[in-house]
Design an enzyme around this catalytic site. Structure first.
Site, PDB file in Angstrom:
ATOM      1  N   HIS A 240      40.968 -67.827  43.057  1.00  0.00           N
ATOM      2  CA  HIS A 240      40.899 -66.369  42.920  1.00  0.00           C
ATOM      3  C   HIS A 240      41.347 -65.953  41.515  1.00  0.00           C
ATOM      4  O   HIS A 240      42.180 -65.081  41.330  1.00  0.00           O
ATOM      5  CB  HIS A 240      41.765 -65.705  43.998  1.00  0.00           C
ATOM      6  CG  HIS A 240      41.440 -64.265  44.255  1.00  0.00           C
ATOM      7  ND1 HIS A 240      42.084 -63.239  43.614  1.00  0.00           N
ATOM      8  CD2 HIS A 240      40.552 -63.670  45.085  1.00  0.00           C
ATOM      9  CE1 HIS A 240      41.619 -62.076  44.050  1.00  0.00           C
ATOM     10  NE2 HIS A 240      40.673 -62.309  44.946  1.00  0.00           N
TER      11      HIS A 240
ATOM     12  N   ASP B 158      34.985 -58.257  47.805  1.00  0.00           N
ATOM     13  CA  ASP B 158      34.760 -59.599  47.267  1.00  0.00           C
ATOM     14  C   ASP B 158      35.104 -60.691  48.272  1.00  0.00           C
ATOM     15  O   ASP B 158      34.932 -61.880  47.981  1.00  0.00           O
ATOM     16  CB  ASP B 158      35.531 -59.806  45.957  1.00  0.00           C
ATOM     17  CG  ASP B 158      37.026 -59.581  46.089  1.00  0.00           C
ATOM     18  OD1 ASP B 158      37.433 -58.653  46.803  1.00  0.00           O
ATOM     19  OD2 ASP B 158      37.800 -60.337  45.467  1.00  0.00           O
TER      20      ASP B 158
ATOM     21  N   HIS C  37      38.604 -56.213  51.498  1.00  0.00           N
ATOM     22  CA  HIS C  37      38.059 -55.945  50.169  1.00  0.00           C
ATOM     23  C   HIS C  37      36.696 -56.629  50.020  1.00  0.00           C
ATOM     24  O   HIS C  37      36.481 -57.739  50.521  1.00  0.00           O
ATOM     25  CB  HIS C  37      39.019 -56.402  49.081  1.00  0.00           C
ATOM     26  CG  HIS C  37      40.083 -55.388  48.778  1.00  0.00           C
ATOM     27  ND1 HIS C  37      41.320 -55.721  48.275  1.00  0.00           N
ATOM     28  CD2 HIS C  37      40.086 -54.025  48.908  1.00  0.00           C
ATOM     29  CE1 HIS C  37      42.040 -54.607  48.114  1.00  0.00           C
ATOM     30  NE2 HIS C  37      41.318 -53.580  48.490  1.00  0.00           N
TER      31      HIS C  37
ATOM     32  N   HIS D 246      41.004 -60.155  54.433  1.00  0.00           N
ATOM     33  CA  HIS D 246      41.178 -58.709  54.335  1.00  0.00           C
ATOM     34  C   HIS D 246      39.835 -58.070  54.007  1.00  0.00           C
ATOM     35  O   HIS D 246      38.838 -58.765  53.813  1.00  0.00           O
ATOM     36  CB  HIS D 246      42.232 -58.350  53.285  1.00  0.00           C
ATOM     37  CG  HIS D 246      41.890 -58.733  51.887  1.00  0.00           C
ATOM     38  ND1 HIS D 246      41.772 -60.052  51.484  1.00  0.00           N
ATOM     39  CD2 HIS D 246      41.633 -57.969  50.777  1.00  0.00           C
ATOM     40  CE1 HIS D 246      41.463 -60.080  50.197  1.00  0.00           C
ATOM     41  NE2 HIS D 246      41.371 -58.834  49.750  1.00  0.00           N
TER      42      HIS D 246
ATOM     43  N   HIS E 257      49.656 -57.115  50.187  1.00  0.00           N
ATOM     44  CA  HIS E 257      48.573 -56.659  49.320  1.00  0.00           C
ATOM     45  C   HIS E 257      48.425 -55.145  49.476  1.00  0.00           C
ATOM     46  O   HIS E 257      49.147 -54.526  50.265  1.00  0.00           O
ATOM     47  CB  HIS E 257      47.281 -57.392  49.704  1.00  0.00           C
ATOM     48  CG  HIS E 257      46.181 -57.266  48.716  1.00  0.00           C
ATOM     49  ND1 HIS E 257      46.374 -57.337  47.359  1.00  0.00           N
ATOM     50  CD2 HIS E 257      44.838 -57.067  48.885  1.00  0.00           C
ATOM     51  CE1 HIS E 257      45.215 -57.202  46.736  1.00  0.00           C
ATOM     52  NE2 HIS E 257      44.275 -57.020  47.648  1.00  0.00           N
TER      53      HIS E 257
ATOM     54  N   ASP F  37      44.549 -62.130  49.704  1.00  0.00           N
ATOM     55  CA  ASP F  37      45.149 -61.727  48.447  1.00  0.00           C
ATOM     56  C   ASP F  37      46.603 -61.346  48.721  1.00  0.00           C
ATOM     57  O   ASP F  37      46.893 -60.702  49.734  1.00  0.00           O
ATOM     58  CB  ASP F  37      44.424 -60.531  47.868  1.00  0.00           C
ATOM     59  CG  ASP F  37      43.027 -60.856  47.356  1.00  0.00           C
ATOM     60  OD1 ASP F  37      42.627 -62.014  47.368  1.00  0.00           O
ATOM     61  OD2 ASP F  37      42.321 -59.916  46.953  1.00  0.00           O
TER      62      ASP F  37
END
Length: 312
Positions: free
Chosen positions: A273, A66, A64, A62, A144, A215
């Site tokens: 994670h 990080d 994001h 995804h 998510h 996530d």
């Protein structure tokens, strides 16, 4: 196959854990597939036993930061080294514009082609994302705050163990013929004798499978994707004590990850994670997170940076 964890922290790096990335080394191949590429991933690669020149595919879960901020730098380095003939990048549709914009804004021209595959349609329609004669890749929608996708890499069944002694007893000379027999083919020798390879091989060996889910909060689609997998790598951002926060942020607790492994009949679970809030100096430690998961799914291991484990 084996996996090497290059980053196991959520959100931000810590002194002991970088942000998300994992390298999958394929069986009987020099190829490496990268899953997520958080900031600093190429530094982690340099400290590991992974060679960046072996990276052929990159799978992004995804958008994001990080999970993607390390991509432009890694791709630029691969270009400067001149050792890449092309990289296939799988991920959300926004990934293409992000990478192209970052490279263009920094006046970086790659010396090799990038091939983008947008995964949304494959995930929503349960279509095979990639397949060759040895392996296939599937993906699924996770749950998510933004669109996120889990990936499954499955080896196809392998030929059974070849009975060399039987071949030798029949005075079949070693060489390329052994390979053909091991593949179950019929062969004709120079002396006119005919043999069926199936008579020299044991039953087919089931291929290994690996699933990467992050996530996500607990998701039935993650359970389905992980069905009977040899190894499930699943995010465990929060302790069970912080379950409310997990639901708020749509991340998983240790119990959610373990429940996914249990319901999917996965052989082994590795939790990753982890929130930086859990350290050995705080009330809840990483060891506590492991114990929580093991209460539900005993064959659970705690990920740490540079851990390498065989998939079996």
């Amino acid at each position: 196959m084996n996996v090497t964890f290059l980053g196991t922290s959520s959100g931000v790096p810590s002194l002991t854990r970088n942000v998300s990335s994992l390298a999958l080394k394929l069986s009987q191949s020099s190829e490496v597939w990268l899953f997520d590429c958080g900031e600093g991933t190429q530094h982690q690669i340099m400290k590991s036993n992974i060679k960046s020149s072996q990276i052929k595919k990159i799978f992004i879960t995804h958008m994001h930061g990080d999970h993607i901020y390390g991509l432009p730098g890694l791709l630029a380095t691969l270009g400067l080294s001149g050792n890449s003939k092309g990289i296939e990048i799988y991920g959300p549709s926004e990934l293409r514009s992000y990478i192209n914009s970052a490279l263009k804004s920094s006046f970086c021209k790659l010396s090799y082609p990038l091939h983008f595959v947008e995964v949304e349609n494959y995930a929503s329609k349960n279509k095979i994302l990639f397949e060759n004669n040895k392996i296939k890749v599937n993906c699924a929608c996770l749950k998510h705050k933004i669109p996120a996708y889990g990936y499954r890499v499955s080896e196809k069944d392998k030929p059974g163990i070849f009975d060399i002694k039987k071949a030798q007893s029949l005075k079949i000379a070693p060489g390329p013929i052994y390979s053909e027999l091991q593949q179950g083919k019929k062969v004709v020798l120079a002396d006119g004798r005919t043999f069926d390879g199936k008579e020299f091989c044991g039953p087919p060996r089931v291929g290994e499978s690996f699933v990467y889910c992050t996530d996500t909060v607990f998701s039935q689609s993650a359970v389905s994707l992980s069905k009977n997998a040899n190894l499930l790598v699943h995010e465990s951002t929060f302790s069970e004590e912080d379950e409310n926060m997990a639901y708020e942020k749509l991340h998983s607790t240790t119990i959610m990850a373990a429940k996914t492994a249990l319901l999917s009949n996965t052989k082994k679970l590795i939790i990753t994670h982890l929130s930086p809030r859990y350290t050995n100096k705080n009330a809840i430690t990483p060891s506590d997170l492991l114990k929580e998961a093991q209460k539900v799914f005993p064959n659970t291991q705690l990920a740490k940076d540079f851990l390498t484990t065989e998939i079996k």
